[in-house]
Design a protein around this motif. Sequence first.
Motif, short mmCIF file in Angstrom:
data_model
loop_
_atom_site.label_atom_id
_atom_site.label_comp_id
_atom_site.label_asym_id
_atom_site.label_seq_id
_atom_site.Cartn_x
_atom_site.Cartn_y
_atom_site.Cartn_z
N ALA A 174 0.84 -1.21 0.00
CA ALA A 174 0.00 0.00 0.00
C ALA A 174 0.87 1.26 0.00
CB ALA A 174 -0.93 0.00 1.21
N LEU A 175 1.95 1.24 0.75
CA LEU A 175 2.87 2.39 0.78
C LEU A 175 3.62 2.51 -0.54
CD1 LEU A 175 4.36 2.21 4.40
CD2 LEU A 175 2.43 3.56 3.56
N LEU A 176 3.94 1.37 -1.15
CA LEU A 176 4.61 1.39 -2.45
C LEU A 176 3.71 2.00 -3.51
CD1 LEU A 176 6.34 -2.12 -2.48
CD2 LEU A 176 7.52 0.09 -2.67
N ARG A 177 2.42 1.65 -3.50
CA ARG A 177 1.47 2.18 -4.49
C ARG A 177 1.35 3.70 -4.37
NH1 ARG A 177 -1.57 -2.43 -3.04
NH2 ARG A 177 -2.88 -1.16 -1.66
N ARG A 178 1.52 4.21 -3.16
CA ARG A 178 1.42 5.65 -2.94
C ARG A 178 2.76 6.36 -3.13
NH1 ARG A 178 -2.47 3.18 -0.11
NH2 ARG A 178 -4.45 4.28 0.27
N SER A 179 3.78 5.58 -3.50
CA SER A 179 5.13 6.12 -3.75
C SER A 179 5.75 6.74 -2.50
CB SER A 179 5.10 7.16 -4.88
OG SER A 179 4.61 6.59 -6.07
N PHE A 180 5.35 6.27 -1.31
CA PHE A 180 5.93 6.76 -0.06
C PHE A 180 7.26 6.07 0.23
CE2 PHE A 180 1.45 7.83 1.64
CZ PHE A 180 1.50 9.06 1.01
N ILE A 181 7.39 4.84 -0.22
CA ILE A 181 8.61 4.07 -0.02
C ILE A 181 9.00 3.43 -1.35
CG2 ILE A 181 8.07 3.57 2.39
CD1 ILE A 181 7.24 0.76 1.54
N GLY A 182 10.21 2.93 -1.40
CA GLY A 182 10.68 2.26 -2.61
C GLY A 182 11.39 0.96 -2.25
N LEU A 183 11.48 0.06 -3.21
CA LEU A 183 12.23 -1.17 -3.04
C LEU A 183 13.41 -1.17 -4.00
CD1 LEU A 183 9.54 -4.00 -2.69
CD2 LEU A 183 10.94 -2.96 -0.90
N ALA A 184 14.55 -1.61 -3.50
CA ALA A 184 15.76 -1.70 -4.32
C ALA A 184 16.36 -3.09 -4.17
CB ALA A 184 16.77 -0.64 -3.90
N LYS A 185 16.95 -3.59 -5.22
CA LYS A 185 17.54 -4.93 -5.18
C LYS A 185 19.04 -4.83 -5.34
CE LYS A 185 16.87 -9.61 -6.97
NZ LYS A 185 16.12 -10.47 -7.92
N LEU A 290 1.99 22.30 3.77
CA LEU A 290 2.30 22.40 2.34
C LEU A 290 2.70 21.03 1.78
CD1 LEU A 290 4.23 25.79 2.10
CD2 LEU A 290 1.90 25.28 1.33
N THR A 291 3.41 20.24 2.57
CA THR A 291 3.77 18.89 2.13
C THR A 291 2.52 18.03 2.00
OG1 THR A 291 5.92 19.05 3.26
CG2 THR A 291 5.14 16.84 2.68
N ALA A 292 1.60 18.17 2.95
CA ALA A 292 0.35 17.42 2.88
C ALA A 292 -0.45 17.80 1.64
CB ALA A 292 -0.47 17.68 4.14
N ILE A 293 -0.46 19.10 1.32
CA ILE A 293 -1.19 19.57 0.14
C ILE A 293 -0.52 19.07 -1.13
CG2 ILE A 293 -1.80 21.65 -1.17
CD1 ILE A 293 -1.95 23.09 1.61
N ARG A 294 0.80 19.09 -1.14
CA ARG A 294 1.56 18.67 -2.32
C ARG A 294 1.33 17.19 -2.63
NH1 ARG A 294 6.48 19.60 -0.45
NH2 ARG A 294 6.12 21.84 -0.70
N TYR A 295 1.20 16.38 -1.60
CA TYR A 295 1.06 14.93 -1.78
C TYR A 295 -0.38 14.47 -1.53
CZ TYR A 295 6.14 14.59 -2.00
OH TYR A 295 7.45 14.74 -2.38
N ASP A 296 -1.32 15.36 -1.75
CA ASP A 296 -2.73 15.04 -1.49
C ASP A 296 -3.17 13.78 -2.24
OD1 ASP A 296 -5.55 15.72 -0.64
OD2 ASP A 296 -5.76 15.84 -2.82
N SER A 297 -2.80 13.64 -3.50
CA SER A 297 -3.22 12.47 -4.29
C SER A 297 -2.60 11.19 -3.74
CB SER A 297 -2.82 12.66 -5.76
OG SER A 297 -3.49 13.75 -6.33
N ASN A 298 -1.35 11.27 -3.31
CA ASN A 298 -0.69 10.09 -2.73
C ASN A 298 -1.37 9.67 -1.44
OD1 ASN A 298 1.30 11.97 -4.15
ND2 ASN A 298 2.45 10.05 -4.18
N LEU A 299 -1.70 10.66 -0.62
CA LEU A 299 -2.34 10.36 0.66
C LEU A 299 -3.69 9.68 0.47
CD1 LEU A 299 -1.52 13.74 2.44
CD2 LEU A 299 -0.52 11.52 2.98
N ARG A 300 -4.43 10.14 -0.52
CA ARG A 300 -5.76 9.56 -0.78
C ARG A 300 -5.69 8.29 -1.59
NH1 ARG A 300 -8.33 12.24 -4.05
NH2 ARG A 300 -6.91 13.94 -4.60
N GLY A 301 -4.48 7.94 -2.04
CA GLY A 301 -4.33 6.72 -2.83
C GLY A 301 -4.81 6.85 -4.24
N ALA A 302 -4.79 8.10 -4.76
CA ALA A 302 -5.30 8.34 -6.10
C ALA A 302 -4.20 8.33 -7.16
CB ALA A 302 -6.02 9.69 -6.15
N VAL A 303 -2.97 7.94 -6.78
CA VAL A 303 -1.87 7.92 -7.75
C VAL A 303 -1.85 6.59 -8.49
CG1 VAL A 303 -0.48 9.55 -6.48
CG2 VAL A 303 -0.30 7.13 -5.93
#
Length: 303
Positions: A174-185, A290-303
């Motif tokens: 769920a966090l990956l879908r919102r681009s809050f975290i990333g995975l690296a190999k 301002l950060t919350a506003i900037r990432y509004d779509s990520n927070l709502r899961g609309a990305v």
Amino acid sequence: MYGNSRQQVIPPTRSRVKAGFVVYSPESDTRELIILDEGELIAVDKSGGNRDIKFKMHPGDIVGVAALFEREPLRYTIEASEDSVITVLSEECLESELKNIPVWLLAILKNLSVRTREFKHDSKRTPVENTLKSLAEYCAHLDSNIKYPLEEFIREFNWLTRIPAATVKGDIKALLRRSFIGLAKDGEDLYVQVHNATLMQIYSDYLQAQDDGALWAPLRLNLAQKRILVHLTTLDEHVQMEAPEWIAYLNRKGLAIDVSQWITLEDLGCFATGEENKYHIDQAKVEYYLTAIRYDSNLRGAV
């Protein structure tokens, strides 16, 4: 005529078994307590067509306590991994023993049984209702853009919260879908990386507001107030003015604001009280919104 007042006692069964012998199978309807006297036993999970050894038993080890006292089925097949000597206490054996013990001792055993069941239930219960919020808050305390081994990350979070690993993995997605975290190999190893720890705290607050059924603070801001916040980031946070002076200053800058909007911004913490009834900008709080506003779509899961 004198007789034995004790009822007949069914003794435990002690036997020698060869390596490979199945001591207990989940498919049987029997409930037994198994004590290993000599040798070695293994507990095997055969679900899904697999053969997964869950644990090994050594002399003195016991299995089946919950099955016998709590009527909780033993999930694993118990096999002898080498020639062994075992003692089996059946349900009938236990009942025959219980009929001949003092009432006070039986009461103690029942009390211990209840306490054991409650302890097992509490140990399995996840102490948090919103597991995604808990994971976001955990990530908020990590360093941004640092790679953490994924398996260790899951294991440590599971240990801290008792949230099942499968649930943790779902929340990571769920966090990956919102681009809050990333995975690296790196080779065969996977690493998790938090892009912005502050954003993780913001997301945790967003989820808390949803749980509370409250209107999340950044959503209370209208367009004019958002423009004011952007302008405030260009100012020195040490500048102090009284409320009427701030209102007059912002209006001169073409940022329409009245007393009602000022009260809203003050209530949200964008202005902090300074000396002599004067206010200064709380840049950390302004940046939060301002950060919350900037990432509004990520927070709502609309990305």
